[in-house]
Scaffold this active site. Structure first.
Site, short mmCIF file in Angstrom:
data_model
loop_
_atom_site.label_atom_id
_atom_site.label_comp_id
_atom_site.label_asym_id
_atom_site.label_seq_id
_atom_site.Cartn_x
_atom_site.Cartn_y
_atom_site.Cartn_z
N GLU A 191 1.84 11.81 -9.57
CA GLU A 191 1.30 11.14 -10.75
C GLU A 191 -0.48 11.24 -10.66
O GLU A 191 -1.07 11.55 -11.87
CB GLU A 191 1.84 10.01 -11.24
CG GLU A 191 3.26 9.82 -11.39
CD GLU A 191 3.98 9.62 -10.20
OE1 GLU A 191 5.16 8.86 -10.13
OE2 GLU A 191 3.79 9.88 -9.19
N GLY A 205 24.22 24.27 19.87
CA GLY A 205 25.23 25.36 19.86
C GLY A 205 26.54 24.91 18.86
O GLY A 205 26.66 24.11 18.37
N ASP A 211 18.92 28.03 27.14
CA ASP A 211 17.90 29.05 26.33
C ASP A 211 16.56 28.53 26.23
O ASP A 211 15.62 29.17 25.96
CB ASP A 211 18.34 29.17 24.98
CG ASP A 211 19.77 29.77 25.11
OD1 ASP A 211 20.22 30.40 25.81
OD2 ASP A 211 20.46 29.58 23.98
N THR A 226 22.31 23.82 24.89
CA THR A 226 21.49 25.07 24.30
C THR A 226 20.14 24.94 24.92
O THR A 226 19.57 25.79 25.14
CB THR A 226 21.41 25.08 22.83
OG1 THR A 226 22.93 25.37 22.38
CG2 THR A 226 20.91 25.88 22.04
N CYS A 240 6.11 4.59 -8.93
CA CYS A 240 6.26 3.38 -7.98
C CYS A 240 5.34 2.37 -8.85
O CYS A 240 4.37 2.53 -9.50
CB CYS A 240 5.29 3.75 -6.62
SG CYS A 240 3.52 4.10 -6.87
N CYS A 250 1.54 4.12 -9.14
CA CYS A 250 1.79 5.10 -10.12
C CYS A 250 1.74 4.38 -11.50
O CYS A 250 1.44 4.70 -12.66
CB CYS A 250 2.41 6.16 -9.69
SG CYS A 250 2.28 7.11 -8.48
N ARG A 271 13.11 26.44 8.70
CA ARG A 271 12.55 25.48 9.58
C ARG A 271 11.16 24.76 9.08
O ARG A 271 11.05 23.61 9.09
CB ARG A 271 12.01 26.26 11.06
CG ARG A 271 13.56 26.81 11.72
CD ARG A 271 12.82 27.26 13.02
NE ARG A 271 14.11 27.63 13.79
CZ ARG A 271 13.89 28.13 15.04
NH1 ARG A 271 12.45 28.52 15.59
NH2 ARG A 271 14.95 28.70 15.94
N TRP A 275 20.03 39.59 19.60
CA TRP A 275 20.07 38.84 18.37
C TRP A 275 21.38 39.09 17.61
O TRP A 275 21.87 40.36 17.34
CB TRP A 275 18.94 39.15 17.43
CG TRP A 275 17.72 38.82 17.99
CD1 TRP A 275 16.89 39.73 18.76
CD2 TRP A 275 16.97 37.61 18.12
NE1 TRP A 275 15.67 38.99 19.40
CE2 TRP A 275 15.76 37.71 18.80
CE3 TRP A 275 17.37 36.31 17.76
CZ2 TRP A 275 14.98 36.56 19.23
CZ3 TRP A 275 16.47 35.39 17.94
CH2 TRP A 275 15.28 35.32 18.73
#
Length: 317
Positions: A46, A248, A195, A191, A70, A80, A179, A165
């Site tokens: 706002e 995994g 890895d 995992t 708010c 706000c 991500r 892959w």
């Protein structure tokens, strides 16, 4: 309001721990200003939308905002509701009531008491844009998205564990974009040990958006990584509104069995593996009837030769 909700995507995830809110100011059918919550949570949407607008421009304008303004005091800036009262737009349209008890209903009441026409909607687009914040407020945990990259026959790796892959470059770039929209990313201890995944964002220009890294393990946390011992422990991940679970198979099954997955992302490659590692471990289902009615299709798109499909958990079952 739908356009306002789409604008809120610009606030995610930089606005954390605050919700990513967006605001549009419309006068005579034309957008004259817009704003969204800035990095670190301030200024609010706002404040950004109203900044620099003359009173004459606001006298016949409508402020659209995805979340109730708010109403509580903060050392970081004015509420706000106070900003809107000072600006005096002709009307305010709100997409969702704020579940935070410091504001819930109070922001709307203050605007209405001051004579500003105020309308509250139960707007699905606004709710979707705020889903991490709303889940944290109502369920005490982040919104959880589980990602699986699988073959046509449901495998995530060869029998020896080779998984690079399964999908092509376009699908992998899409994963990195996902991500960048999340506050934290989680994998299982197996995992991590096998890895040593980087769990970062490797898209040009978005490298700084790499999320907090979390490992599901009963062991010690590696340097720079948060360790939790159970799926339910995600409630203790401070400031995390959106959690991305990448596996995994046992970790994915643990979150599904605990009914903590809200969104399921499947990246399906047009390959057959056969005697490979399955995408999921045991889910504890007693019958096929228990598997039905839990998920509904949310999105589908082609990513190169791979298909991306998103499902949302149907919480009425």
């Amino acid at each position: 309001m739908a356009a306002t909700a789409r604008l809120a995507a610009r606030a995610r995830p930089l606005a954390r721990p605050n919700p990513g809110v967006a605001a549009l100011v419309v006068q005579h059918g034309r957008v004259i200003a817009r704003g969204w919550t800035q990095a670190g949570g301030r200024p609010h949407a706002e404040a950004m939308g109203l900044a620099g607008l003359a009173p004459a421009a606001l006298a016949e304008a409508t402020l659209y905002v995805t979340l109730e303004p708010c109403a509580h005091e903060s050392a970081r800036g004015p509420s706000c509701a106070d900003l809107i009262l000072a600006a005096r737009p002709a009307r305010v349209v709100i997409g969702q009531l704020d579940p935070d008890p410091r504001t819930s209903g109070a922001g709307i009441a203050r605007l209405q008491t001051a004579g500003i026409e105020t309308r509250l909607l139960d707007d699905p687009a606004s709710a979707a844009s705020l889903v991490g914040f709303l889940t944290r407020q109502r369920a005490g945990r982040p919104w959880v998205t589980l990602k699986l990259a699988i073959s046509l026959d449901g495998c995530i790796a060869l029998a020896d564990g080779t998984s690079q892959w399964i999908t092509g470059e376009t699908a992998r770039a899409h994963v990195h974009a996902q991500r960048a929209r999340h506050d934290a990313i989680l994998v299982g201890g197996g995992t991590w040990r096998a890895d040593a995944p980087r769990l970062d964002v490797r898209l040009p220009g978005l490298e700084t958006r790499s999320p907090q890294r979390v490992v599901l393990t009963r062991g010690a946390a590696p340097d720079g990584v948060t360790a939790i011992s159970s799926p339910e422990a995600i409630a203790g991940l401070d400031s995390v509104l959106h959690l991305y679970v990448e596996g995994g198979a046992e970790t994915a099954a643990a979150f599904l069995a605990a009914d903590l997955v809200d969104e399921l992302h499947l990246y399906t490659a047009p390959i057959l593996i056969g005697d490979g590692r399955r995408s999921l471990g045991a889910l504890g289902l007693a019958s096929l009837a228990d598997a039905h009615g839990r998920w509904h299709l949310h999105e589908r798109r082609q990513l190169g030769s791979d298909q991306f499909t998103a499902y949302l958990r149907s919480r009425n079952s």
